[in-house]
Enzyme design. Structure first.
Site, PDB file in Angstrom:
ATOM      1  N   HIS A   1       0.845  -1.190   0.000  1.00  0.00           N
ATOM      2  CA  HIS A   1       0.000   0.000   0.000  1.00  0.00           C
ATOM      3  C   HIS A   1       0.878   1.237   0.000  1.00  0.00           C
ATOM      4  O   HIS A   1       1.925   1.251   0.618  1.00  0.00           O
ATOM      5  CB  HIS A   1      -0.927   0.026   1.228  1.00  0.00           C
ATOM      6  CG  HIS A   1      -2.112   0.892   1.011  1.00  0.00           C
ATOM      7  ND1 HIS A   1      -2.079   2.242   1.235  1.00  0.00           N
ATOM      8  CD2 HIS A   1      -3.345   0.610   0.540  1.00  0.00           C
ATOM      9  CE1 HIS A   1      -3.255   2.753   0.920  1.00  0.00           C
ATOM     10  NE2 HIS A   1      -4.037   1.792   0.496  1.00  0.00           N
TER      11      HIS A   1
ATOM     12  N   ASP B   1      -8.025  -5.270  -0.598  1.00  0.00           N
ATOM     13  CA  ASP B   1      -8.475  -6.146  -1.674  1.00  0.00           C
ATOM     14  C   ASP B   1      -8.203  -7.620  -1.421  1.00  0.00           C
ATOM     15  O   ASP B   1      -8.819  -8.472  -2.059  1.00  0.00           O
ATOM     16  CB  ASP B   1      -7.807  -5.729  -2.997  1.00  0.00           C
ATOM     17  CG  ASP B   1      -8.331  -4.395  -3.465  1.00  0.00           C
ATOM     18  OD1 ASP B   1      -9.540  -4.289  -3.660  1.00  0.00           O
ATOM     19  OD2 ASP B   1      -7.534  -3.454  -3.600  1.00  0.00           O
TER      20      ASP B   1
HETATM   21  C1  LIG Z   1      -0.615  -0.802  -3.950  1.00  0.00           C
HETATM   22  C2  LIG Z   1       0.624  -0.532  -4.794  1.00  0.00           C
HETATM   23  C3  LIG Z   1       0.169  -0.085  -6.194  1.00  0.00           C
HETATM   24  C4  LIG Z   1       1.418   0.598  -4.139  1.00  0.00           C
HETATM   25  O1  LIG Z   1       2.421   0.903  -5.044  1.00  0.00           O
HETATM   26  P1  LIG Z   1       3.677   1.827  -4.725  1.00  0.00           P
HETATM   27  O2  LIG Z   1       3.521   2.579  -3.478  1.00  0.00           O
HETATM   28  O3  LIG Z   1       3.941   2.583  -5.975  1.00  0.00           O
HETATM   29  O4  LIG Z   1       4.827   0.785  -4.465  1.00  0.00           O
HETATM   30  P2  LIG Z   1       5.741   0.108  -5.575  1.00  0.00           P
HETATM   31  O5  LIG Z   1       4.903  -0.542  -6.643  1.00  0.00           O
HETATM   32  O6  LIG Z   1       6.738   1.123  -6.033  1.00  0.00           O
HETATM   33  O7  LIG Z   1       6.433  -1.014  -4.711  1.00  0.00           O
HETATM   34  C5  LIG Z   1       7.563  -0.804  -3.828  1.00  0.00           C
HETATM   35  C6  LIG Z   1       8.338  -2.111  -3.760  1.00  0.00           C
HETATM   36  O8  LIG Z   1       7.521  -3.122  -3.158  1.00  0.00           O
HETATM   37  C7  LIG Z   1       7.282  -4.183  -4.091  1.00  0.00           C
HETATM   38  N1  LIG Z   1       5.871  -4.514  -4.048  1.00  0.00           N
HETATM   39  C8  LIG Z   1       4.836  -3.654  -3.846  1.00  0.00           C
HETATM   40  N2  LIG Z   1       3.683  -4.317  -3.882  1.00  0.00           N
HETATM   41  C9  LIG Z   1       3.992  -5.607  -4.090  1.00  0.00           C
HETATM   42  C10 LIG Z   1       3.209  -6.767  -4.222  1.00  0.00           C
HETATM   43  N3  LIG Z   1       1.884  -6.696  -4.161  1.00  0.00           N
HETATM   44  N4  LIG Z   1       3.831  -7.938  -4.439  1.00  0.00           N
HETATM   45  C11 LIG Z   1       5.166  -8.003  -4.492  1.00  0.00           C
HETATM   46  N5  LIG Z   1       5.967  -6.934  -4.388  1.00  0.00           N
HETATM   47  C12 LIG Z   1       5.378  -5.747  -4.199  1.00  0.00           C
HETATM   48  C13 LIG Z   1       7.613  -3.588  -5.465  1.00  0.00           C
HETATM   49  O9  LIG Z   1       7.988  -4.599  -6.385  1.00  0.00           O
HETATM   50  C14 LIG Z   1       8.743  -2.668  -5.126  1.00  0.00           C
HETATM   51  O10 LIG Z   1       9.902  -3.426  -4.935  1.00  0.00           O
HETATM   52  P3  LIG Z   1      11.337  -2.864  -5.435  1.00  0.00           P
HETATM   53  O11 LIG Z   1      11.541  -1.597  -4.637  1.00  0.00           O
HETATM   54  O12 LIG Z   1      12.259  -3.971  -5.112  1.00  0.00           O
HETATM   55  O13 LIG Z   1      11.173  -2.589  -6.902  1.00  0.00           O
HETATM   56  C15 LIG Z   1       1.500  -1.786  -4.880  1.00  0.00           C
HETATM   57  O14 LIG Z   1       1.838  -2.243  -3.595  1.00  0.00           O
HETATM   58  C16 LIG Z   1       0.847  -2.880  -5.697  1.00  0.00           C
HETATM   59  O15 LIG Z   1       0.976  -2.882  -6.937  1.00  0.00           O
HETATM   60  N6  LIG Z   1       0.133  -3.838  -5.041  1.00  0.00           N
HETATM   61  C17 LIG Z   1      -0.587  -4.858  -5.753  1.00  0.00           C
HETATM   62  C18 LIG Z   1      -1.896  -4.305  -6.292  1.00  0.00           C
HETATM   63  C19 LIG Z   1      -2.906  -4.069  -5.197  1.00  0.00           C
HETATM   64  O16 LIG Z   1      -3.114  -4.908  -4.340  1.00  0.00           O
HETATM   65  N7  LIG Z   1      -3.573  -2.923  -5.281  1.00  0.00           N
HETATM   66  C20 LIG Z   1      -4.620  -2.557  -4.342  1.00  0.00           C
HETATM   67  C21 LIG Z   1      -4.183  -1.428  -3.471  1.00  0.00           C
HETATM   68  S1  LIG Z   1      -5.367  -1.109  -2.179  1.00  0.00           S
END
Ligand SMILES: CC(C)(COP(=O)(O)OP(=O)(O)OC[C@H]1O[C@@H](n2cnc3c(N)ncnc32)[C@H](O)[C@@H]1OP(=O)(O)O)[C@@H](O)C(=O)NCCC(=O)NCCS
Length: 377
Positions: free
Chosen positions: A262, A313
């Site tokens: 998140h 979710d």
């Molecule tokens: C929610 C979300 C979009 C937040 O994104 P964000 O703040 O931009 O964080 P990032 O996507 O940059 O992730 C940061 C790090 O954690 C990792 N990470 C984040 N969510 C992850 C997940 N669900 N599974 C595995 N790794 C994850 C990323 O790969 C990244 O790793 P790195 O620094 O080694 O590249 C992201 O956690 C995600 O894509 N989650 C899955 C989708 C989801 O459940 N969305 C609903 C949100 S309520």
């Protein structure tokens, strides 16, 4: 998180508005609507009461709550031309695409569409909240060749929505579970879809345009689309003994596990706490513990390997699945709830509006570049 020249991509940590609607403390795992803790609301409130709280800034008295329940119930119907539109697009569009198109088209049937007064916009908030549930239920029925079920305005939103979706009176347990899920999803500060709604409203565009932007933004798998992706993952894994291999190899390939991570919470998402407990209770009462057990195992591995917590979710997927709700309705149900928060934010944006217009850090070819005539390129 990607650092570029002193700012974090994706507007991370940027404060873009003053708001009195939703308070989040991502380090302490606190979420509140108008200062009231989400745990108190999940345990004691109803979706209608939360709508009143979000729109009016205070809890309703009993007669106000009854009136709002009836008003939303009366709006849980679609004009005939909107049902015709829905029937014509359902074969070609996913439920979220159909929802986006129908919300946009609804503007033309709204008696207040060109009235931008607070009272008219409040009426539109109530109308859209009723109508979104009607669209999602009717879409599902039409998609499956079933007759559309008319609303019963005397019922609470959660119960009537389930009845309109399935064609049968839901059990008290199912009604209660969905009502809590609607309360938990109702608002979440400047999440991507709410921000999109506020950006649209800040141009002084109308409520229907703002909510259309929000639905379009919610659809993506990094936002509301994650719950459907979670259930697809559970179905693909199939059984508890296959969880470890599946999750570990996905992580080794640096793929994301949907339902985890998140932008704001650095500890457990307080909504996940409730949804986990609901998933457990439904598993125990139905005797089918497979989806809950698999979810717990996935959570344990992702916690250990990536130090990531489940978000709203993750457990909503197994809750909806055990309630017998088909996966393609999960993200639309998110919209059925979040429309309350979207509209509250649009009302707030109109109250002290200023155009939302950020800047970009230019990283293109150095200025000035020569203009090369077409014959010399
Ligand atoms: C929610 C979300 C979009 C937040 O994104 P964000 O703040 O931009 O964080 P990032 O996507 O940059 O992730 C940061 C790090 O954690 C990792 N990470 C984040 N969510 C992850 C997940 N669900 N599974 C595995 N790794 C994850 C990323 O790969 C990244 O790793 P790195 O620094 O080694 O590249 C992201 O956690 C995600 O894509 N989650 C899955 C989708 C989801 O459940 N969305 C609903 C949100 S309520």
């Amino acid at each position: 998180m990607v650092e570029v020249k002193g700012f974090k991509e994706g507007l991370e940590d940027v404060v873009a508005a003053d708001s009195t609607i939703c308070y989040i403390d991502g380090n302490r795992g606190i979420l509140s609507y108008r200062g009231i803790d989400i745990h108190d609301l999940a345990e004691n409130s109803t979706f209608e009461e939360v709508c009143f709280l979000l729109w009016e800034g205070r809890l309703p008295r009993r007669e106000e709550l009854d009136a709002l329940r009836r008003s939303i119930g009366a709006e849980r119907a679609l004009p005939p031309e909107m049902l015709q539109l829905l029937a014509s697009i359902v074969p070609h569009l996913t439920p979220m695409d159909a929802l986006r198109t129908t919300v946009s088209a609804l503007a033309e049937t709204d008696p207040d569409v060109r009235d931008m007064s607070r009272e008219a916009n409040r009426r539109k908030a109530i109308r859209l909240t009723g109508q979104l549930a009607a669209i999602v239920a009717a879409d599902h029925r039409l998609r499956n060749g079933q007759p559309v079920v008319d609303a019963d305005p005397s019922l609470f939103h959660a119960e009537d929505f389930l009845r309109m979706l399935t064609g049968a009176k839901p059990s008290p347990e199912a009604t209660q579970a969905l009502d809590v899920a609607l309360v938990l999803h109702a608002d979440h500060e400047l999440n991507a879809s709410t921000f999109a709604a506020r950006v649209t409203a800040a141009t002084l565009s109308d409520m229907h345009s703002a909510i259309t932007s929000a639905v379009a933004t919610l659809k993506g798998p990094l936002h509301g689309g994650a719950n459907e992706a979670v259930v697809k993952m559970l179905i693909e894994i199939g059984s508890l003994d296959r969880v470890d291999d599946y999750v570990r190899s996905k992580l080794a390939r640096k793929e994301k596990i949907m339902g985890f991570g998140h932008r704001v919470y650095h500890t457990e998402d307080p909504r996940a706490t409730h949804l986990r407990a609901m998933s457990k209770a439904l598993a125990e009462s139905s005797g089918q513990t497979r989806w809950y057990d698999m979810s717990r195992r996935i959570e344990k591995i992702v916690n250990e390997e990536k130090k990531l917590n489940s978000n709203v979710d993750f457990y909503s997927a197994s809750v909806y699945y055990m309630l017998g709700i088909p996966p393609d309705v999960y993200t639309p149900i998110f919209a059925v709830s979040r429309v309350s928060g979207w509209t509250a934010h649009v009302l707030e944006q109109y109250e002290h509006n200023r155009l939302i217009r950020p800047r970009a850090e230019y990283i293109g070819p150095e200025y000035p570049q020569p203009y090369v005539p077409i014959e010399k390129r």
